[in-house]
Motif scaffolding. Structure first.
Motif, PDB file in Angstrom:
ATOM      1  N   GLU A  95      -5.212 -10.229   3.768  1.00  0.00           N
ATOM      2  CA  GLU A  95      -3.809 -10.719   3.121  1.00  0.00           C
ATOM      3  C   GLU A  95      -3.970 -11.432   1.839  1.00  0.00           C
ATOM      4  OE1 GLU A  95      -1.298 -10.844   7.773  1.00  0.00           O
ATOM      5  OE2 GLU A  95      -1.683 -12.762   6.226  1.00  0.00           O
ATOM      6  N   ILE A  96      -4.878 -12.349   1.758  1.00  0.00           N
ATOM      7  CA  ILE A  96      -4.684 -12.832   0.446  1.00  0.00           C
ATOM      8  C   ILE A  96      -5.187 -12.064  -0.530  1.00  0.00           C
ATOM      9  CG2 ILE A  96      -5.951 -14.584  -0.611  1.00  0.00           C
ATOM     10  CD1 ILE A  96      -6.311 -16.480   1.748  1.00  0.00           C
ATOM     11  N   TYR A 130      -2.053 -18.754  -2.007  1.00  0.00           N
ATOM     12  CA  TYR A 130      -1.561 -17.886  -1.103  1.00  0.00           C
ATOM     13  C   TYR A 130      -1.345 -18.164   0.407  1.00  0.00           C
ATOM     14  CZ  TYR A 130      -0.684 -14.860  -5.262  1.00  0.00           C
ATOM     15  OH  TYR A 130      -0.030 -14.431  -6.334  1.00  0.00           O
ATOM     16  N   VAL A 182       0.596 -20.520 -10.188  1.00  0.00           N
ATOM     17  CA  VAL A 182      -0.296 -19.545 -10.153  1.00  0.00           C
ATOM     18  C   VAL A 182      -1.172 -19.418 -11.593  1.00  0.00           C
ATOM     19  CG1 VAL A 182      -0.714 -17.156 -10.239  1.00  0.00           C
ATOM     20  CG2 VAL A 182       0.934 -18.066  -8.385  1.00  0.00           C
ATOM     21  N   LYS A 185      -2.647  -9.891  -2.135  1.00  0.00           N
ATOM     22  CA  LYS A 185      -1.783 -10.381  -3.152  1.00  0.00           C
ATOM     23  C   LYS A 185      -2.630 -10.419  -4.337  1.00  0.00           C
ATOM     24  CE  LYS A 185       1.021 -12.168   0.157  1.00  0.00           C
ATOM     25  NZ  LYS A 185       1.686 -11.105   1.017  1.00  0.00           N
ATOM     26  N   ILE A 186      -3.794 -10.843  -4.428  1.00  0.00           N
ATOM     27  CA  ILE A 186      -4.726 -10.850  -5.494  1.00  0.00           C
ATOM     28  C   ILE A 186      -4.651  -9.538  -6.317  1.00  0.00           C
ATOM     29  CG2 ILE A 186      -6.871 -11.799  -6.654  1.00  0.00           C
ATOM     30  CD1 ILE A 186      -6.908 -14.066  -4.655  1.00  0.00           C
ATOM     31  N   GLU A 223       0.017 -20.274   1.723  1.00  0.00           N
ATOM     32  CA  GLU A 223       1.720 -20.506   2.164  1.00  0.00           C
ATOM     33  C   GLU A 223       2.274 -19.429   2.735  1.00  0.00           C
ATOM     34  OE1 GLU A 223       3.858 -20.711  -1.524  1.00  0.00           O
ATOM     35  OE2 GLU A 223       3.115 -22.630  -2.279  1.00  0.00           O
ATOM     36  N   GLU A 224       1.768 -18.046   2.563  1.00  0.00           N
ATOM     37  CA  GLU A 224       2.244 -16.905   2.863  1.00  0.00           C
ATOM     38  C   GLU A 224       1.566 -15.884   3.556  1.00  0.00           C
ATOM     39  OE1 GLU A 224       3.701 -14.209  -0.234  1.00  0.00           O
ATOM     40  OE2 GLU A 224       3.004 -15.586  -1.407  1.00  0.00           O
ATOM     41  N   ALA A 225       0.105 -16.213   3.331  1.00  0.00           N
ATOM     42  CA  ALA A 225      -1.061 -15.150   3.981  1.00  0.00           C
ATOM     43  C   ALA A 225      -1.649 -15.975   4.969  1.00  0.00           C
ATOM     44  CB  ALA A 225      -1.659 -14.757   2.762  1.00  0.00           C
ATOM     45  N   GLY A 268       6.768 -15.106  -4.325  1.00  0.00           N
ATOM     46  CA  GLY A 268       5.612 -15.635  -3.973  1.00  0.00           C
ATOM     47  C   GLY A 268       5.590 -17.148  -4.501  1.00  0.00           C
ATOM     48  N   PRO A 269       4.367 -17.654  -4.675  1.00  0.00           N
ATOM     49  CA  PRO A 269       4.197 -19.021  -5.217  1.00  0.00           C
ATOM     50  C   PRO A 269       4.695 -19.306  -6.569  1.00  0.00           C
ATOM     51  CG  PRO A 269       1.996 -18.233  -4.202  1.00  0.00           C
ATOM     52  CD  PRO A 269       2.931 -17.164  -4.331  1.00  0.00           C
ATOM     53  N   THR A 328       2.260 -11.223 -11.563  1.00  0.00           N
ATOM     54  CA  THR A 328       1.772 -11.127 -10.035  1.00  0.00           C
ATOM     55  C   THR A 328       1.879  -9.871  -9.348  1.00  0.00           C
ATOM     56  OG1 THR A 328       3.790 -11.917  -9.129  1.00  0.00           O
ATOM     57  CG2 THR A 328       2.338 -13.656  -9.878  1.00  0.00           C
TER      58      THR A 328
END
Ligand code: GLU
Length: 433
Positions: free
Chosen positions: A344-345, A335, A420, A348-349, A337-339, A414-415, A409
């Protein structure tokens, strides 16, 4: 001996943390102890619990120190030494009321001059002092010669006696003022080098004057670090800037190692951009720190934070994220890539594990996929899972991938799912609730 001397009067500012870090690095380099001195003599400004918070922050940043002292514990010393100065006629009792001093102050402002004490009580006789039944402060007499010192970054300073002034060392309640307690403690603690913020430059001649009056002639070296500006606004990082608070930065998910890296990098010449404090001890030179203001750029800190997260061991990252599985640490790194922060990570999780009821625009497909995944066997390989789902549901193209991404997700971007999947494959049961 070096000291870091925070006042427990608010959240720790990044400027203060920078001072602590530089003191720590230099103490390691010159192999002298570092002491934490909590400057708590201004009881009106103290905030309960802030001393503990400061120490917690220092621990979080792995700043090692010898011990912690509270300045208020030395009250008796401060009073005794003030008495000594009075006996030697180097200090005097001042009965001037606040009203009178305010008048003097207003008059100076009117005349466009800086306020200085007019010396009224300096010549009172001992008898008069003894027989005066009124509250008094203790003032030190201004010096008879200029006070000079050299700052390791800023060069030479020279203050006339008028600028040092006959200033208060004990308040009416007989507690010591900042300059006095600080000067005496730096002497008692045998401090060799003082590293602090540049807002204290004008206090330095006063502190030197106090020690000279006490006959202390060991020279203390001074480094006054420039203020930190907000790179976005160009103004001083004030309490109103959230990012000025170390606590806020930590809560936002910046790693202590990244914050420390940035505070050393900022306004400095360093051999690399990304480093640990331990590495910095090898090459740091306090004289190389820029004497002009340092600029704090949150985007730069985010970049450094990503680098430090990347450097973390996956299990460690997983634990910081609140799990205990290296796969989730690997997922966290994906993550990046975007966090840019732990927070922030984590968001996402958390979305991956959040309950999902439907997928807008693909309601029927969502139900079909959910059923299919609930009954699916374990697939180690994403391609195999995809083939299985396609066969079972006959869904294709975006009718398959949009809701599948959402189910797995909790988001529609996202990725790549194929990237993932290897890290979440063991959690499918929990994800498809
Ligand atoms: N207590 C002072 C402050 O927090 C620091 C004084 C010093 O380092 O001399 O600003």
């Amino acid at each position: 001996m070096l000291r870091f001397a925070p006042s427990p009067t608010g959240d720790m500012h990044i400027g203060n943390l920078r001072v602590a870090i530089f003191n720590y690095i230099v103490s390691k380099q010159i192999n002298e102890d570092l002491v934490i001195r909590i400057e708590d003599t201004d009881t009106e400004r103290n905030i309960e619990g802030k001393d503990k918070e400061i120490l917690e922050i220092l621990n979080l940043f792995s700043i090692e120190y010898k011990n912690v002292v509270h300045q208020s514990d030395s009250l008796k010393y401060h009073q005794k030494i003030a008495l000594q100065l009075m006996t030697q006629k180097k200090a005097f009792a001042c009965f001037c009321s606040d009203e009178k001093l305010d008048e003097l102050r207003e008059e100076s402002i009117k005349n466009g001059k800086p306020f200085r004490y007019d010396g009224f009580c300096e010549t009172l006789s001992d008898e008069l002092v003894l027989n005066t039944n009124a509250p008094f402060t203790v003032r030190i007499k201004k010096p008879e010669h200029n006070i000079k010192f050299t700052d390791l970054l800023k060069g030479d300073f020279d203050y006339a006696p008028f600028d040092v002034d006959s200033f208060i060392i004990l308040r009416q309640d007989k507690t010591p003022t900042y300059n006095y307690a600080c000067a005496v403690d730096d002497m008692i603690m045998d401090i060799s080098i003082v590293i602090r913020g540049e807002d204290h430059v004008s206090n330095t001649p006063k502190q030197i004057h106090i020690r000279e009056s006490l006959g202390y002639d060991k020279e203390i070296k001074y480094v006054h670090l420039p203020i930190i500006l907000n790179a976005q606004t160009g103004k001083k990082m004030s309490k109103r800037d959230d990012a000025s608070s170390v606590k806020w930065l930590i809560e936002e998910g910046f790693l202590p190692s990244a914050i420390a890296n940035y505070l050393v990098l900022m306004g400095n010449k360093t051999p690399t951009e990304i480093f640990t404090l331990e590495e910095a001890i090898e090459w740091f030179k306090i004289e190389n720190v820029s004497k002009s203001s340092a600029k704090f750029d949150i985007d730069k800190l985010k970049f450094i934070n990503r680098k430090h997260i990347e450097m973390l061991d996956e299990m460690r990252l997983s634990k910081i994220l609140g799990f205990a599985d290296a796969d989730l640490g690997k997922l966290g790194k994906l993550y990046l890539e975007e966090a840019s922060t732990i927070k922030e990570i984590k968001e996402k999780i958390d979305l991956i594990f959040a309950a999902k009821t439907t997928c807008e625009g693909f309601e029927e497909e969502f139900i079909k996929l959910q059923e299919c995944l609930k009954n699916a066997p374990f697939f180690d390989d994403y391609e195999e899972l995809k083939t299985y789902i396609t066969e079972k549901t006959s869904l294709k193209g975006k009718n398959l991938f949009k809701p599948l991404r959402y189910i797995l997700t909790g988001r529609d971007n996202g990725p790549n799912i194929s990237d993932v999947y290897p890290f979440i494959k063991n959690y499918i049961g929990e994800i498809i609730k």
